[in-house]
Scaffold this motif. Structure first.
Motif, PDB file in Angstrom:
ATOM      1  N   GLN A   5      92.705 -21.029  33.135  1.00 46.92           N
ATOM      2  CA  GLN A   5      91.630 -19.922  32.991  1.00 46.92           C
ATOM      3  C   GLN A   5      92.234 -18.696  32.397  1.00 46.92           C
ATOM      4  O   GLN A   5      91.407 -17.628  32.133  1.00 46.92           O
ATOM      5  CB  GLN A   5      91.205 -19.413  34.560  1.00 46.92           C
ATOM      6  N   LYS A   6      93.529 -18.598  31.957  1.00 49.16           N
ATOM      7  CA  LYS A   6      94.043 -17.542  31.462  1.00 49.16           C
ATOM      8  C   LYS A   6      93.325 -17.392  29.922  1.00 49.16           C
ATOM      9  O   LYS A   6      93.180 -18.295  29.342  1.00 49.16           O
ATOM     10  CB  LYS A   6      95.585 -17.776  31.286  1.00 49.16           C
ATOM     11  N   LYS A   7      93.396 -16.290  29.382  1.00 49.55           N
ATOM     12  CA  LYS A   7      93.007 -15.956  28.106  1.00 49.55           C
ATOM     13  C   LYS A   7      93.693 -16.261  26.971  1.00 49.55           C
ATOM     14  O   LYS A   7      95.119 -16.086  27.159  1.00 49.55           O
ATOM     15  CB  LYS A   7      92.860 -14.401  28.054  1.00 49.55           C
ATOM     16  N   GLU A   8      93.208 -16.769  25.930  1.00 53.87           N
ATOM     17  CA  GLU A   8      94.366 -17.338  24.932  1.00 53.87           C
ATOM     18  C   GLU A   8      94.426 -15.827  24.213  1.00 53.87           C
ATOM     19  O   GLU A   8      93.420 -15.560  23.502  1.00 53.87           O
ATOM     20  CB  GLU A   8      93.952 -18.565  24.151  1.00 53.87           C
ATOM     21  N   TRP A   9      95.450 -15.537  23.741  1.00 49.99           N
ATOM     22  CA  TRP A   9      95.879 -14.446  22.728  1.00 49.99           C
ATOM     23  C   TRP A   9      96.392 -15.086  21.349  1.00 49.99           C
ATOM     24  O   TRP A   9      97.057 -15.940  21.186  1.00 49.99           O
ATOM     25  CB  TRP A   9      96.698 -13.345  23.303  1.00 49.99           C
ATOM     26  N   LYS A  10      95.876 -14.251  20.237  1.00 48.70           N
ATOM     27  CA  LYS A  10      96.321 -14.645  18.965  1.00 48.70           C
ATOM     28  C   LYS A  10      96.973 -13.673  18.320  1.00 48.70           C
ATOM     29  O   LYS A  10      96.458 -12.360  18.193  1.00 48.70           O
ATOM     30  CB  LYS A  10      95.091 -15.108  18.081  1.00 48.70           C
ATOM     31  N   ASP A  27     104.020 -19.872  28.303  1.00 48.35           N
ATOM     32  CA  ASP A  27     102.749 -19.370  28.106  1.00 48.35           C
ATOM     33  C   ASP A  27     102.515 -19.706  26.403  1.00 48.35           C
ATOM     34  O   ASP A  27     101.366 -19.426  26.005  1.00 48.35           O
ATOM     35  CB  ASP A  27     102.615 -17.756  28.194  1.00 48.35           C
ATOM     36  N   LYS A  71      99.209 -17.658  26.280  1.00 52.36           N
ATOM     37  CA  LYS A  71      98.228 -17.630  27.212  1.00 52.36           C
ATOM     38  C   LYS A  71      98.681 -16.430  28.069  1.00 52.36           C
ATOM     39  O   LYS A  71      99.914 -16.435  28.259  1.00 52.36           O
ATOM     40  CB  LYS A  71      97.904 -18.651  27.992  1.00 52.36           C
ATOM     41  N   LYS A  72      97.707 -15.632  28.754  1.00 50.52           N
ATOM     42  CA  LYS A  72      98.191 -14.560  29.824  1.00 50.52           C
ATOM     43  C   LYS A  72      97.050 -14.484  30.725  1.00 50.52           C
ATOM     44  O   LYS A  72      95.854 -14.331  30.448  1.00 50.52           O
ATOM     45  CB  LYS A  72      98.243 -13.358  28.735  1.00 50.52           C
ATOM     46  N   ASP A 119      93.806 -11.044  18.160  1.00 48.68           N
ATOM     47  CA  ASP A 119      93.810 -10.032  18.850  1.00 48.68           C
ATOM     48  C   ASP A 119      94.613  -8.980  18.432  1.00 48.68           C
ATOM     49  O   ASP A 119      94.318  -7.700  18.823  1.00 48.68           O
ATOM     50  CB  ASP A 119      94.285 -10.578  20.212  1.00 48.68           C
ATOM     51  N   GLU A 146      97.741  -4.292  27.147  1.00 45.00           N
ATOM     52  CA  GLU A 146      97.315  -4.987  28.281  1.00 45.00           C
ATOM     53  C   GLU A 146      98.570  -5.853  29.143  1.00 45.00           C
ATOM     54  O   GLU A 146      98.682  -6.918  29.541  1.00 45.00           O
ATOM     55  CB  GLU A 146      96.727  -6.466  27.754  1.00 45.00           C
ATOM     56  N   TYR A 202      92.484  -4.231  21.442  1.00 50.29           N
ATOM     57  CA  TYR A 202      92.844  -3.558  22.512  1.00 50.29           C
ATOM     58  C   TYR A 202      93.470  -2.237  22.709  1.00 50.29           C
ATOM     59  O   TYR A 202      94.326  -2.297  21.726  1.00 50.29           O
ATOM     60  CB  TYR A 202      93.256  -4.397  23.659  1.00 50.29           C
TER      61      TYR A 202
END
Length: 308
Positions: free
Chosen positions: A25-30, A281, A307-308, A61, A144, A122
Protein backbone atom coordinates in the motif's frame (compact mmCIF):
# COMPACT_ATOMS: atom_id res chain seq x y z
CA UNK A 1 2.10 -27.44 23.67
CA UNK A 2 0.97 -28.11 20.08
CA UNK A 3 -1.88 -25.61 20.48
CA UNK A 4 0.52 -22.89 21.65
CA UNK A 5 2.89 -23.68 18.78
CA UNK A 6 0.04 -23.54 16.26
CA UNK A 7 -1.12 -20.20 17.64
CA UNK A 8 2.41 -18.82 17.36
CA UNK A 9 2.68 -19.95 13.75
CA UNK A 10 -0.71 -18.48 12.87
CA UNK A 11 0.23 -15.19 14.56
CA UNK A 12 3.49 -15.08 12.62
CA UNK A 13 1.67 -15.70 9.34
CA UNK A 14 -0.91 -13.04 10.17
CA UNK A 15 1.81 -10.47 10.99
CA UNK A 16 3.63 -11.32 7.76
CA UNK A 17 0.46 -10.80 5.72
CA UNK A 18 -0.20 -7.45 7.41
CA UNK A 19 3.41 -6.40 6.79
CA UNK A 20 3.22 -7.34 3.11
CA UNK A 21 -0.10 -5.54 2.70
CA UNK A 22 1.35 -2.45 4.35
CA UNK A 23 4.34 -2.48 1.97
CA UNK A 24 2.09 -3.00 -1.04
CA UNK A 25 0.00 0.00 0.00
CA UNK A 26 3.00 2.32 0.16
CA UNK A 27 3.05 5.08 -2.43
CA UNK A 28 5.50 4.70 -5.29
CA UNK A 29 7.67 7.78 -5.76
CA UNK A 30 9.43 8.70 -8.97
CA UNK A 31 12.64 10.73 -8.84
CA UNK A 32 14.75 11.94 -11.78
CA UNK A 33 18.25 13.41 -11.57
CA UNK A 34 19.44 15.12 -14.76
CA UNK A 35 22.47 17.15 -15.83
CA UNK A 36 20.76 19.20 -18.53
CA UNK A 37 23.89 20.71 -20.17
CA UNK A 38 24.50 24.44 -19.86
CA UNK A 39 21.01 25.48 -18.85
CA UNK A 40 19.27 23.27 -21.43
CA UNK A 41 21.23 24.97 -24.19
CA UNK A 42 20.04 22.53 -26.83
CA UNK A 43 16.42 23.55 -26.29
CA UNK A 44 15.89 26.94 -27.93
CA UNK A 45 12.13 27.06 -27.28
CA UNK A 46 10.55 29.63 -24.99
CA UNK A 47 10.75 28.57 -21.34
CA UNK A 48 12.44 25.33 -22.46
CA UNK A 49 9.17 23.74 -23.51
CA UNK A 50 10.80 20.63 -25.02
CA UNK A 51 12.50 19.75 -21.75
CA UNK A 52 9.29 20.53 -19.87
CA UNK A 53 7.26 18.29 -22.16
CA UNK A 54 9.71 15.40 -21.72
CA UNK A 55 9.66 15.76 -17.92
CA UNK A 56 5.86 16.01 -17.88
CA UNK A 57 5.59 12.78 -19.86
CA UNK A 58 7.66 10.98 -17.19
CA UNK A 59 5.38 12.34 -14.43
CA UNK A 60 8.05 12.42 -11.69
CA UNK A 61 7.33 13.45 -8.12
CA UNK A 62 10.72 15.12 -7.72
CA UNK A 63 13.35 16.33 -10.19
CA UNK A 64 16.98 17.16 -9.35
CA UNK A 65 18.68 19.32 -11.97
CA UNK A 66 22.30 20.19 -12.63
CA UNK A 67 23.87 22.88 -14.84
CA UNK A 68 20.90 25.24 -14.54
CA UNK A 69 22.82 28.14 -16.04
CA UNK A 70 20.66 31.15 -16.86
CA UNK A 71 17.81 30.14 -14.57
CA UNK A 72 16.47 32.36 -11.81
CA UNK A 73 14.19 31.15 -9.03
CA UNK A 74 11.38 33.40 -10.18
CA UNK A 75 12.54 37.02 -10.06
CA UNK A 76 14.13 38.45 -13.24
CA UNK A 77 15.62 41.33 -11.25
CA UNK A 78 18.24 38.92 -9.93
CA UNK A 79 19.56 38.33 -13.44
CA UNK A 80 22.62 40.10 -14.88
CA UNK A 81 21.88 43.36 -16.68
CA UNK A 82 20.75 42.71 -20.24
CA UNK A 83 20.18 38.99 -19.64
CA UNK A 84 16.94 37.18 -20.36
CA UNK A 85 16.83 34.48 -17.69
CA UNK A 86 14.61 31.44 -17.62
CA UNK A 87 12.12 31.38 -14.77
CA UNK A 88 12.54 28.13 -12.81
CA UNK A 89 9.18 28.54 -11.12
CA UNK A 90 7.34 28.94 -14.41
CA UNK A 91 9.32 26.14 -16.03
CA UNK A 92 8.57 23.65 -13.24
CA UNK A 93 4.91 24.63 -13.03
CA UNK A 94 4.56 23.72 -16.71
CA UNK A 95 5.17 20.06 -15.80
CA UNK A 96 3.18 20.11 -12.57
CA UNK A 97 5.78 21.07 -9.95
CA UNK A 98 4.80 24.18 -7.97
CA UNK A 99 7.71 23.92 -5.50
CA UNK A 100 11.24 24.86 -6.60
CA UNK A 101 14.63 25.86 -5.22
CA UNK A 102 17.87 26.77 -6.98
CA UNK A 103 21.17 26.90 -5.14
CA UNK A 104 21.98 30.42 -6.34
CA UNK A 105 20.74 33.15 -8.64
CA UNK A 106 22.65 34.18 -11.77
CA UNK A 107 25.77 36.20 -10.93
CA UNK A 108 25.51 39.98 -11.52
CA UNK A 109 28.62 39.90 -13.72
CA UNK A 110 27.14 37.19 -15.94
CA UNK A 111 29.68 34.53 -14.95
CA UNK A 112 28.62 30.90 -15.26
CA UNK A 113 28.21 28.97 -12.00
CA UNK A 114 26.45 25.75 -13.06
CA UNK A 115 23.85 25.85 -10.25
CA UNK A 116 21.85 22.84 -9.10
CA UNK A 117 18.10 22.91 -8.46
CA UNK A 118 15.25 20.77 -7.19
CA UNK A 119 11.54 20.81 -8.12
CA UNK A 120 8.67 18.87 -6.57
CA UNK A 121 4.95 18.15 -6.59
CA UNK A 122 5.07 18.46 -2.81
CA UNK A 123 6.28 21.20 -0.44
CA UNK A 124 10.05 21.47 -0.08
CA UNK A 125 11.07 22.46 3.45
CA UNK A 126 14.18 22.96 5.60
CA UNK A 127 16.25 23.93 2.57
CA UNK A 128 19.92 24.83 2.88
CA UNK A 129 21.94 26.30 0.02
CA UNK A 130 25.70 25.78 0.22
CA UNK A 131 27.97 27.53 -2.27
CA UNK A 132 31.18 27.88 -0.23
CA UNK A 133 33.79 25.15 -0.67
CA UNK A 134 31.58 23.60 -3.36
CA UNK A 135 32.32 24.27 -7.03
CA UNK A 136 28.70 24.26 -8.19
CA UNK A 137 27.10 24.27 -4.78
CA UNK A 138 24.78 21.77 -3.17
CA UNK A 139 21.23 21.80 -1.85
CA UNK A 140 19.82 19.88 1.07
CA UNK A 141 16.05 19.72 1.40
CA UNK A 142 13.25 17.78 3.03
CA UNK A 143 10.18 16.50 1.19
CA UNK A 144 7.50 14.44 2.94
CA UNK A 145 9.95 13.47 5.70
CA UNK A 146 12.72 12.40 3.32
CA UNK A 147 16.04 14.25 3.04
CA UNK A 148 17.61 15.11 -0.31
CA UNK A 149 21.08 16.23 -1.37
CA UNK A 150 21.57 17.55 -4.90
CA UNK A 151 25.04 18.47 -6.10
CA UNK A 152 27.46 18.65 -9.02
CA UNK A 153 31.09 18.00 -8.18
CA UNK A 154 34.12 19.75 -9.64
CA UNK A 155 34.66 18.55 -13.23
CA UNK A 156 38.46 18.78 -13.36
CA UNK A 157 39.95 18.20 -9.91
CA UNK A 158 39.97 14.97 -7.97
CA UNK A 159 41.36 16.82 -4.97
CA UNK A 160 38.52 19.38 -4.90
CA UNK A 161 35.94 16.62 -5.26
CA UNK A 162 37.46 15.10 -2.13
CA UNK A 163 36.76 18.29 -0.18
CA UNK A 164 33.22 18.44 -1.58
CA UNK A 165 32.27 14.92 -0.59
CA UNK A 166 33.77 15.35 2.88
CA UNK A 167 31.66 18.47 3.40
CA UNK A 168 28.45 16.77 2.27
CA UNK A 169 28.99 13.64 4.35
CA UNK A 170 29.83 15.78 7.39
CA UNK A 171 26.59 17.70 6.81
CA UNK A 172 24.56 14.48 6.74
CA UNK A 173 26.39 13.12 9.79
CA UNK A 174 25.46 16.25 11.76
CA UNK A 175 21.75 15.44 11.37
CA UNK A 176 19.77 13.02 13.57
CA UNK A 177 20.55 9.35 12.94
CA UNK A 178 18.05 7.05 11.28
CA UNK A 179 16.66 9.56 8.77
CA UNK A 180 16.05 8.59 5.15
CA UNK A 181 18.46 10.25 2.71
CA UNK A 182 18.69 10.43 -1.07
CA UNK A 183 21.93 11.80 -2.52
CA UNK A 184 22.24 12.53 -6.24
CA UNK A 185 23.90 14.44 -9.03
CA UNK A 186 26.72 14.57 -11.52
CA UNK A 187 29.60 13.51 -9.27
CA UNK A 188 32.29 13.55 -12.00
CA UNK A 189 33.99 10.47 -10.55
CA UNK A 190 34.14 6.73 -11.05
CA UNK A 191 32.82 4.05 -8.73
CA UNK A 192 34.72 0.99 -7.50
CA UNK A 193 31.52 -0.93 -8.30
CA UNK A 194 32.23 -0.21 -11.98
CA UNK A 195 35.95 -0.97 -11.83
CA UNK A 196 35.84 -3.91 -14.24
CA UNK A 197 34.39 -1.61 -16.92
CA UNK A 198 37.48 0.60 -16.75
CA UNK A 199 40.13 -2.11 -16.51
CA UNK A 200 40.95 -1.67 -20.20
CA UNK A 201 42.46 1.72 -19.24
CA UNK A 202 40.79 3.53 -22.14
CA UNK A 203 39.25 6.15 -19.87
CA UNK A 204 42.47 6.64 -17.94
CA UNK A 205 44.49 7.04 -21.14
CA UNK A 206 41.94 9.48 -22.56
CA UNK A 207 42.28 11.69 -19.47
CA UNK A 208 46.07 11.54 -19.67
CA UNK A 209 45.97 12.58 -23.33
CA UNK A 210 43.37 15.29 -22.69
CA UNK A 211 45.63 16.76 -20.01
CA UNK A 212 48.14 17.70 -22.70
CA UNK A 213 45.55 20.04 -24.21
CA UNK A 214 43.91 21.04 -20.94
CA UNK A 215 46.49 21.11 -18.13
CA UNK A 216 43.71 21.93 -15.66
CA UNK A 217 42.34 18.40 -16.17
CA UNK A 218 43.40 16.83 -12.88
CA UNK A 219 40.84 14.08 -12.82
CA UNK A 220 43.23 11.24 -12.08
CA UNK A 221 44.35 10.28 -8.60
CA UNK A 222 47.73 10.85 -6.99
CA UNK A 223 49.12 7.75 -8.68
CA UNK A 224 47.95 9.04 -12.09
CA UNK A 225 45.32 6.32 -12.21
CA UNK A 226 41.53 6.53 -12.04
CA UNK A 227 40.45 7.80 -8.64
CA UNK A 228 37.84 5.62 -6.94
CA UNK A 229 38.19 7.26 -3.52
CA UNK A 230 35.28 9.72 -3.89
CA UNK A 231 32.70 7.04 -4.53
CA UNK A 232 34.33 4.73 -2.00
CA UNK A 233 33.75 7.35 0.71
CA UNK A 234 30.07 7.42 -0.16
CA UNK A 235 29.80 3.64 -0.03
CA UNK A 236 31.79 3.45 3.21
CA UNK A 237 29.39 6.00 4.74
CA UNK A 238 26.63 3.46 4.21
CA UNK A 239 24.91 4.78 1.10
CA UNK A 240 23.49 2.31 -1.41
CA UNK A 241 24.10 2.80 -5.14
CA UNK A 242 20.49 2.44 -6.31
CA UNK A 243 21.37 1.59 -9.91
CA UNK A 244 23.47 -1.38 -8.81
CA UNK A 245 20.57 -2.82 -6.82
CA UNK A 246 18.50 -3.41 -9.94
CA UNK A 247 21.27 -3.39 -12.58
CA UNK A 248 24.49 -5.00 -11.28
CA UNK A 249 26.04 -4.78 -14.73
CA UNK A 250 27.78 -1.61 -15.92
CA UNK A 251 25.56 1.00 -17.58
CA UNK A 252 27.09 4.25 -18.80
CA UNK A 253 25.50 7.66 -18.18
CA UNK A 254 27.73 9.39 -20.76
CA UNK A 255 28.48 10.09 -23.51
CA UNK A 256 25.13 10.56 -25.20
CA UNK A 257 24.74 10.73 -28.97
CA UNK A 258 25.19 14.50 -28.66
CA UNK A 259 28.79 14.47 -27.42
CA UNK A 260 30.84 14.55 -24.23
CA UNK A 261 34.09 16.45 -23.88
CA UNK A 262 35.44 14.52 -20.89
CA UNK A 263 35.51 11.14 -22.59
CA UNK A 264 34.69 9.42 -25.84
CA UNK A 265 34.47 6.13 -23.96
CA UNK A 266 31.47 4.98 -21.88
CA UNK A 267 31.53 6.06 -18.25
CA UNK A 268 29.18 6.60 -15.33
CA UNK A 269 29.44 9.96 -13.57
CA UNK A 270 25.73 10.35 -12.68
CA UNK A 271 24.59 8.69 -9.46
CA UNK A 272 21.57 8.28 -7.26
CA UNK A 273 22.30 6.99 -3.77
CA UNK A 274 19.91 6.11 -0.93
CA UNK A 275 20.63 5.55 2.74
CA UNK A 276 20.81 1.90 3.79
CA UNK A 277 17.39 2.08 5.48
CA UNK A 278 15.86 2.70 2.04
CA UNK A 279 17.46 -0.19 0.16
CA UNK A 280 14.39 -2.40 0.45
CA UNK A 281 12.19 0.46 -0.79
CA UNK A 282 13.86 0.52 -4.21
CA UNK A 283 11.52 -0.64 -6.98
CA UNK A 284 13.58 0.33 -10.01
CA UNK A 285 16.56 2.46 -10.95
CA UNK A 286 17.80 3.02 -14.49
CA UNK A 287 19.65 5.31 -16.86
CA UNK A 288 17.01 6.89 -19.09
CA UNK A 289 17.92 6.53 -22.75
CA UNK A 290 15.45 7.56 -25.45
CA UNK A 291 15.16 9.77 -28.54
CA UNK A 292 15.05 12.92 -26.39
CA UNK A 293 17.84 12.15 -23.91
CA UNK A 294 20.10 10.97 -26.75
CA UNK A 295 20.51 14.52 -28.06
CA UNK A 296 19.42 17.18 -25.55
CA UNK A 297 22.28 16.81 -23.07
CA UNK A 298 25.73 15.26 -22.87
CA UNK A 299 24.56 13.20 -19.85
CA UNK A 300 21.69 10.75 -19.53
CA UNK A 301 19.30 11.23 -16.60
CA UNK A 302 18.93 8.71 -13.78
CA UNK A 303 15.49 7.48 -12.71
CA UNK A 304 14.63 6.03 -9.31
CA UNK A 305 11.27 4.55 -8.37
CA UNK A 306 10.89 3.72 -4.69
CA UNK A 307 8.17 3.06 -2.14
CA UNK A 308 7.47 5.09 0.97
Amino acid sequence: MKTKYLKSVLLLIFCSIISLQSYAQKKEWKLISYNVYWGMQKDSTENKSKFAAWIKAQDPDIVALQEMNGFTQQNPEFAPKGANPNNLQKFAESYGHPYVFIVREPAPDGSISFPVAITSKYPIVNVTRVVDNASHGFLTAEIEGMHFVVTHFHPFSSEKRGYEIDQILATIKSKPAGEKWLFMGDLNSVSPLDKSAYDDNKLRDFIREDRKKRPHNKNLGKDDELDYTIQQKILDFGFVDALKVTHPQFIASAPTKLFYDQSKFPLRYDYLYVSSNMKNDIVKCEIMKDDFTDYYSDHYPVLLIFKK
